[in-house]
Design a protein around this motif. Structure first.
Motif, PDB file in Angstrom:
ATOM      1  N   THR A   3     167.256 -74.044 -13.640  1.00  0.00           N
ATOM      2  CA  THR A   3     167.376 -73.515 -14.440  1.00  0.00           C
ATOM      3  C   THR A   3     166.128 -74.038 -15.457  1.00  0.00           C
ATOM      4  N   GLY A   4     165.820 -72.905 -16.538  1.00  0.00           N
ATOM      5  CA  GLY A   4     164.682 -73.297 -17.354  1.00  0.00           C
ATOM      6  C   GLY A   4     163.272 -73.093 -16.665  1.00  0.00           C
ATOM      7  N   LYS A   5     163.163 -72.866 -15.270  1.00  0.00           N
ATOM      8  CA  LYS A   5     161.932 -72.861 -14.822  1.00  0.00           C
ATOM      9  C   LYS A   5     161.799 -71.318 -14.479  1.00  0.00           C
ATOM     10  N   VAL A   6     160.468 -70.944 -14.304  1.00  0.00           N
ATOM     11  CA  VAL A   6     160.265 -69.454 -14.224  1.00  0.00           C
ATOM     12  C   VAL A   6     159.608 -69.356 -12.717  1.00  0.00           C
ATOM     13  N   TYR A   7     160.160 -68.347 -12.290  1.00  0.00           N
ATOM     14  CA  TYR A   7     159.820 -67.861 -10.824  1.00  0.00           C
ATOM     15  C   TYR A   7     159.065 -66.467 -10.839  1.00  0.00           C
ATOM     16  N   ILE A  66     156.413 -64.065 -23.197  1.00  0.00           N
ATOM     17  CA  ILE A  66     156.299 -65.557 -23.275  1.00  0.00           C
ATOM     18  C   ILE A  66     157.621 -65.787 -24.138  1.00  0.00           C
ATOM     19  N   ASP A  67     157.828 -65.157 -25.322  1.00  0.00           N
ATOM     20  CA  ASP A  67     158.925 -65.462 -26.146  1.00  0.00           C
ATOM     21  C   ASP A  67     160.422 -65.281 -25.597  1.00  0.00           C
ATOM     22  N   THR A  68     160.339 -64.254 -24.903  1.00  0.00           N
ATOM     23  CA  THR A  68     161.475 -64.189 -23.688  1.00  0.00           C
ATOM     24  C   THR A  68     161.945 -65.164 -22.871  1.00  0.00           C
ATOM     25  N   VAL A  69     160.848 -65.629 -22.215  1.00  0.00           N
ATOM     26  CA  VAL A  69     161.075 -66.856 -21.392  1.00  0.00           C
ATOM     27  C   VAL A  69     161.364 -68.158 -22.362  1.00  0.00           C
ATOM     28  N   MET A  70     160.820 -68.242 -23.476  1.00  0.00           N
ATOM     29  CA  MET A  70     161.196 -69.359 -24.385  1.00  0.00           C
ATOM     30  C   MET A  70     162.673 -69.170 -24.689  1.00  0.00           C
ATOM     31  N   TYR A  90     145.799 -58.545  -8.840  1.00  0.00           N
ATOM     32  CA  TYR A  90     145.981 -57.716  -9.931  1.00  0.00           C
ATOM     33  C   TYR A  90     147.391 -57.863 -10.723  1.00  0.00           C
ATOM     34  N   GLY A  91     147.850 -59.180 -10.606  1.00  0.00           N
ATOM     35  CA  GLY A  91     149.188 -59.148 -11.254  1.00  0.00           C
ATOM     36  C   GLY A  91     149.232 -59.775 -12.862  1.00  0.00           C
ATOM     37  N   ALA A  92     148.151 -60.302 -13.029  1.00  0.00           N
ATOM     38  CA  ALA A  92     147.882 -60.838 -14.416  1.00  0.00           C
ATOM     39  C   ALA A  92     148.657 -62.075 -14.819  1.00  0.00           C
ATOM     40  N   ILE A  93     149.068 -62.734 -13.628  1.00  0.00           N
ATOM     41  CA  ILE A  93     149.844 -63.802 -13.873  1.00  0.00           C
ATOM     42  C   ILE A  93     149.247 -65.116 -14.494  1.00  0.00           C
ATOM     43  N   LYS A  94     148.032 -65.057 -14.306  1.00  0.00           N
ATOM     44  CA  LYS A  94     147.118 -66.428 -14.539  1.00  0.00           C
ATOM     45  C   LYS A  94     147.222 -66.657 -16.069  1.00  0.00           C
ATOM     46  N   GLU A  95     147.347 -65.580 -16.947  1.00  0.00           N
ATOM     47  CA  GLU A  95     147.349 -65.572 -18.450  1.00  0.00           C
ATOM     48  C   GLU A  95     148.563 -66.247 -18.682  1.00  0.00           C
ATOM     49  N   GLN A  96     149.942 -65.660 -18.001  1.00  0.00           N
ATOM     50  CA  GLN A  96     151.120 -66.076 -18.268  1.00  0.00           C
ATOM     51  C   GLN A  96     151.340 -67.569 -17.759  1.00  0.00           C
ATOM     52  N   MET A  97     150.746 -67.945 -16.696  1.00  0.00           N
ATOM     53  CA  MET A  97     151.020 -69.524 -16.236  1.00  0.00           C
ATOM     54  C   MET A  97     150.213 -70.342 -17.385  1.00  0.00           C
ATOM     55  N   ASP A  98     149.216 -69.843 -17.931  1.00  0.00           N
ATOM     56  CA  ASP A  98     148.457 -70.660 -18.864  1.00  0.00           C
ATOM     57  C   ASP A  98     149.220 -70.921 -20.066  1.00  0.00           C
ATOM     58  N   GLU A  99     149.944 -69.948 -20.712  1.00  0.00           N
ATOM     59  CA  GLU A  99     151.023 -70.018 -21.579  1.00  0.00           C
ATOM     60  C   GLU A  99     151.946 -70.975 -21.442  1.00  0.00           C
ATOM     61  N   ASP A 101     151.957 -73.346 -19.001  1.00  0.00           N
ATOM     62  CA  ASP A 101     151.442 -74.788 -19.178  1.00  0.00           C
ATOM     63  C   ASP A 101     151.320 -75.212 -20.646  1.00  0.00           C
ATOM     64  N   LYS A 102     150.854 -74.702 -21.631  1.00  0.00           N
ATOM     65  CA  LYS A 102     150.744 -75.056 -22.918  1.00  0.00           C
ATOM     66  C   LYS A 102     152.304 -75.616 -23.465  1.00  0.00           C
ATOM     67  N   LEU A 103     153.064 -74.897 -22.879  1.00  0.00           N
ATOM     68  CA  LEU A 103     154.563 -74.940 -23.337  1.00  0.00           C
ATOM     69  C   LEU A 103     155.414 -76.174 -22.623  1.00  0.00           C
ATOM     70  N   ASN A 104     154.873 -76.465 -21.623  1.00  0.00           N
ATOM     71  CA  ASN A 104     155.228 -77.377 -20.622  1.00  0.00           C
ATOM     72  C   ASN A 104     156.656 -76.760 -19.896  1.00  0.00           C
ATOM     73  N   ILE A 105     156.481 -75.604 -19.667  1.00  0.00           N
ATOM     74  CA  ILE A 105     157.436 -74.998 -18.777  1.00  0.00           C
ATOM     75  C   ILE A 105     157.178 -74.784 -17.326  1.00  0.00           C
ATOM     76  N   ASN A 106     157.874 -75.262 -16.422  1.00  0.00           N
ATOM     77  CA  ASN A 106     157.366 -75.313 -15.147  1.00  0.00           C
ATOM     78  C   ASN A 106     157.520 -73.785 -14.411  1.00  0.00           C
ATOM     79  N   TYR A 107     156.961 -73.432 -13.365  1.00  0.00           N
ATOM     80  CA  TYR A 107     157.077 -72.111 -12.758  1.00  0.00           C
ATOM     81  C   TYR A 107     156.556 -72.350 -11.366  1.00  0.00           C
ATOM     82  N   GLU A 108     156.930 -71.480 -10.372  1.00  0.00           N
ATOM     83  CA  GLU A 108     156.585 -71.384  -9.252  1.00  0.00           C
ATOM     84  C   GLU A 108     156.263 -69.910  -8.688  1.00  0.00           C
TER      85      GLU A 108
END
Length: 259
Positions: A3-7, A66-70, A90-99, A101-108
């Motif tokens: 829970t609380g982790k983004v996949y 990101i607000d929805t994830v938060m 071409y998934g534009a996931i890097k910018e999402q993962m960077d955000e 990281d700033k919020l200390n939210i784990n992802y995979e």
């Protein structure tokens, strides 16, 4: 599933059965799914929880995603970010993962089947044929998103490798012009729209006629452009299955005869 982790999950090219087993299991457990609009089949949601919350990211900004994830994390929800194909292309996931990281939210990241491999499968072709090409170039035409000058399509085409062009079919005439200059000759081309979807379209030709065929088929978006001799050529057979070729799992025929 934590829970609380983004996949970040690759949903595959279209056919809902082409998602990975791991991806499907995570979807079935998810309480919040942010998915890539019309590019992702709604069939994926049939096995989801009845109380799952679905968010179509097509009309969302990065901040809204990101607000929805938060919000989901604060509610201790199980979160999936569902992308089309494989999210690393071409998934534009890097910018999402960077955000995140700033919020200390784990992802995979859970990989998926890309549309370029699905497109090759739809015409029963192999990108890497011995004596033809052992290299596959994934690229796109410059549009509103620029392409680095060193990756100019003419320059890449001059290598002579197999190519798969994303996000470019709407500029097919310009694509053909650049490819012709790069290859320096007429080469086979296949255009596959919505590979593996029920409404898939396939057009096969050469640089000489592919623009006309694409227009006649009314293909304007959501298509892969595959380019190269691998589509129609003579080739040498692989050494992998040659009876005289030895490797760690099999002795060659001649070697066995000497024992």
């Amino acid at each position: 599933m934590d829970t609380g982790k983004v996949y970040f999950i690759g949903a595959g090219p279209g056919d809902p059965d082409l998602i990975t087993v791991k991806g499907r299991k995570l979807l079935e457990e998810a309480e919040v799914i942010i998915y890539a609009g019309s590019l992702v089949s709604k069939e994926h949601f049939k096995g989801c929880r009845e109380d799952v919350k679905l968010y179509d990211s097509a009309a969302m900004t990065l901040k809204e995603v990101i607000d929805t994830v938060m919000e989901a994390k604060e509610s201790n929800k199980k979160i999936v970010r569902l992308h089309t194909g494989d999210p690393a292309i071409y998934g534009a996931i890097k910018e999402q993962m960077d955000e995140l990281d700033k919020l200390n939210i784990n992802y995979e990241v859970v990989p998926g089947v890309s549309s370029f491999t699905a497109a090759a499968a739809s015409i029963n072709k192999e990108f890497t044929l011995p004596s033809v090409s052992q290299t596959v170039i994934l690229t796109r035409m410059e549009g509103r998103t620029p392409v680095p000058e060193k990756e100019n399509l003419e320059r890449l085409a001059s290598i002579g490798a197999s190519m798969a062009l994303f996000l470019s079919v709407g500029m097919i005439e310009k694509v053909v012009e650049k490819l012709r200059k790069g290859y320096g000759r007429n080469v086979p081309v296949a255009v596959i729209q919505r590979a593996t979807w029920e409404d898939q379209k396939v057009v096969i030709g050469t640089l000489d006629d592919i623009s006309k065929k694409v227009k006649e088929a009314n293909i304007t978006k959501q298509a892969q452009i595959l380019v190269g001799d691998f589509i129609d050529c003579e080739y040498e057979k692989s050494l992998l299955y040659d009876e005289n070729f030895t490797h760690m799992f099999r002795k060659g025929k001649n070697e066995n005869s000497n024992n």
